[in-house]
Write an enzyme that holds these catalytic residues in place. Structure first.
Site, PDB file in Angstrom:
ATOM      1  CE  LYS A 202      -3.546   2.419   2.613  1.00  0.00           C
ATOM      2  NZ  LYS A 202      -4.552   2.335   3.684  1.00  0.00           N
ATOM      3  CE  LYS A 256      -6.063   1.885  -0.384  1.00  0.00           C
ATOM      4  NZ  LYS A 256      -6.512   1.899   0.967  1.00  0.00           N
TER       5      LYS A 256
HETATM    6  C1  PBG Z   1      -7.122   3.645   5.610  1.00  0.00           C
HETATM    7  C2  PBG Z   1      -7.570   3.327   4.243  1.00  0.00           C
HETATM    8  C3  PBG Z   1      -7.441   4.206   3.174  1.00  0.00           C
HETATM    9  C4  PBG Z   1      -8.063   3.594   2.087  1.00  0.00           C
HETATM   10  C5  PBG Z   1      -8.541   2.343   2.509  1.00  0.00           C
HETATM   11  N1  PBG Z   1      -8.202   2.191   3.863  1.00  0.00           N
HETATM   12  C6  PBG Z   1      -6.893   5.564   3.095  1.00  0.00           C
HETATM   13  C7  PBG Z   1      -5.592   5.893   3.680  1.00  0.00           C
HETATM   14  O1  PBG Z   1      -4.711   5.048   3.821  1.00  0.00           O
HETATM   15  O2  PBG Z   1      -5.436   7.060   4.021  1.00  0.00           O
HETATM   16  C8  PBG Z   1      -8.165   4.245   0.763  1.00  0.00           C
HETATM   17  C9  PBG Z   1      -9.214   3.769  -0.161  1.00  0.00           C
HETATM   18  C10 PBG Z   1      -9.539   4.707  -1.256  1.00  0.00           C
HETATM   19  O3  PBG Z   1      -8.910   5.775  -1.453  1.00  0.00           O
HETATM   20  O4  PBG Z   1     -10.482   4.384  -1.979  1.00  0.00           O
HETATM   21  N2  PBG Z   1      -6.756   2.657   6.432  1.00  0.00           N
END
Ligand code: PBG
Length: 332
Positions: A202, A256
């Site tokens: 991520k 991601k």
């Molecule tokens: C946070 C989380 C995020 C997303 C999923 N879980 C955002 C972040 O890490 O700030 C992002 C999903 C999206 O942008 O559609 N744990």
């Protein structure tokens, strides 16, 4: 593998593109409803569908509406739904205690969906940001995101979600050691069949902006998430993280965001051959939707092309806010 190929004019690539039937016959990758995981946003109340400004077409749903959404998704053949809570700011604390409250919004919603639509798999998010008064995914002390203390909190959160009937846990926090800690706690608690889909690779991305609005974390977040989420300049590190999470007991892994990281999806699938998912995140959704609303691109075609791209890149599935729309189109 390099295919053997005659040279022109013996070889004419256009022969197999000349009609719809030949194009269908020679297509290498396909998208089906089975490839989709639908992330939804939930909130308190009843009968509520609250539009999210930066994600046109997406709403925060009260639990009763989320159950209806799950029924609709199951009817479209979508195998899984993923829950993200919009938590009232009044319950956010620096200790994030609401995260493992068995009656918090997510846990009530898991129970409601599993009772009404048992055939759809319910996936959850494991990270502290919806419950954290400072918007981070982990506990913060003196400006530092604490790793090991956060992992303990995440394990509590995971066990409660599993007790409520979650089928797939999605740790999205990027702390080190959380997969192993969760896996052994789940085994010890008798939750041997609860799957973990790890957000293994991520990235610290600008494409999460609309999501942070949707869950109400934008206001609270100070600074960025670069001390725990990955540097967008790295690729080998993603493979090391995936390998680490697999060794710790992840069943499925995720890359991601999605579209800017298709190279990572391909490397992961080639290197490990495990169930691999991409998250087409909120900013990707907003770009396609926003351009389509202005008439700058053909929305449906761009949506389907973007989803097929994940299959071509080696993904087994995609988390996408387009899931119901795409499933409906695939139905014809
Ligand atoms: C946070 C989380 C995020 C997303 C999923 N879980 C955002 C972040 O890490 O700030 C992002 C999903 C999206 O942008 O559609 N744990």
């Amino acid at each position: 593998m390099r295919p053997i190929q005659a040279s022109y004019p013996a070889a004419r690539f256009r022969r197999v593109r000349k009609s719809d039937s030949l194009r269908r016959l020679t297509q290498e990758h396909v998208l089906t409803a089975n490839d989709l995981i639908w992330p939804i946003f939930i909130r308190d109340g009843a009968g509520v569908e609250e539009p999210i400004h930066s994600m046109p077409g997406v709403h925060r749903l009260s639990i009763d509406r989320a159950v209806q959404a799950a029924e609709m998704a199951a009817g479209l053949g979508i195998p899984a739904i993923c829950l993200f809570p919009y938590t009232d700011p009044s319950v956010k604390t620096p200790g994030c205690e609401e995260a493992w409250n068995p009656d918090n919004l997510t846990n009530r919603c898991i129970r409601a969906i599993k009772a009404a639509v048992p055939e759809i798999a319910v996936m959850t998010d494991i990270a502290l940001d919806p419950y954290n008064s400072n918007g981070h995914d982990g506990l913060v002390r003196d400006g530092i995101i604490l790793n090991d203390e956060t992992v303990e909190a995440l394990v509590r959160m995971a066990l409660v979600q599993a007790d409520c009937g979650a089928d797939i846990l999605g740790p999205s926090d990027m702390m080190d050691g959380r997969i192993g800690a969760m896996r052994s706690a789940l085994e010890a608690a008798g939750h041997k069949d609860v799957a973990i889909l790890s957000y293994s690779a991520k990235y610290a991305s600008a494409f999460y902006g609309p999501f942070r609005d949707a869950v109400g974390a934008s206001g609270a977040l100070k600074g960025d998430k670069k001390t725990y989420q990955m540097n967008p300049g790295n690729s080998d590190e993603a493979l090391r993280l995936i390998e680490r999470d697999l060794r710790e007991g992840a069943d499925m892994v995720m890359v991601k965001p999605g579209m800017p990281y298709l190279d990572i999806c391909r490397r992961v699938k080639d290197a490990f051959g495990v169930p691999t998912y991409a998250y087409q995140v909120s900013g990707e959704y907003a770009m396609i939707r926003g351009a389509a609303e202005r008439g700058w691109i053909q929305g449906e075609a761009a949506m389907m092309e973007s989803l097929l791209a994940f299959k071509r890149a080696g993904c087994d599935g995609i988390l996408t806010y387009f899931a119901p729309e795409a499933a409906r189109l695939l139905r014809g």
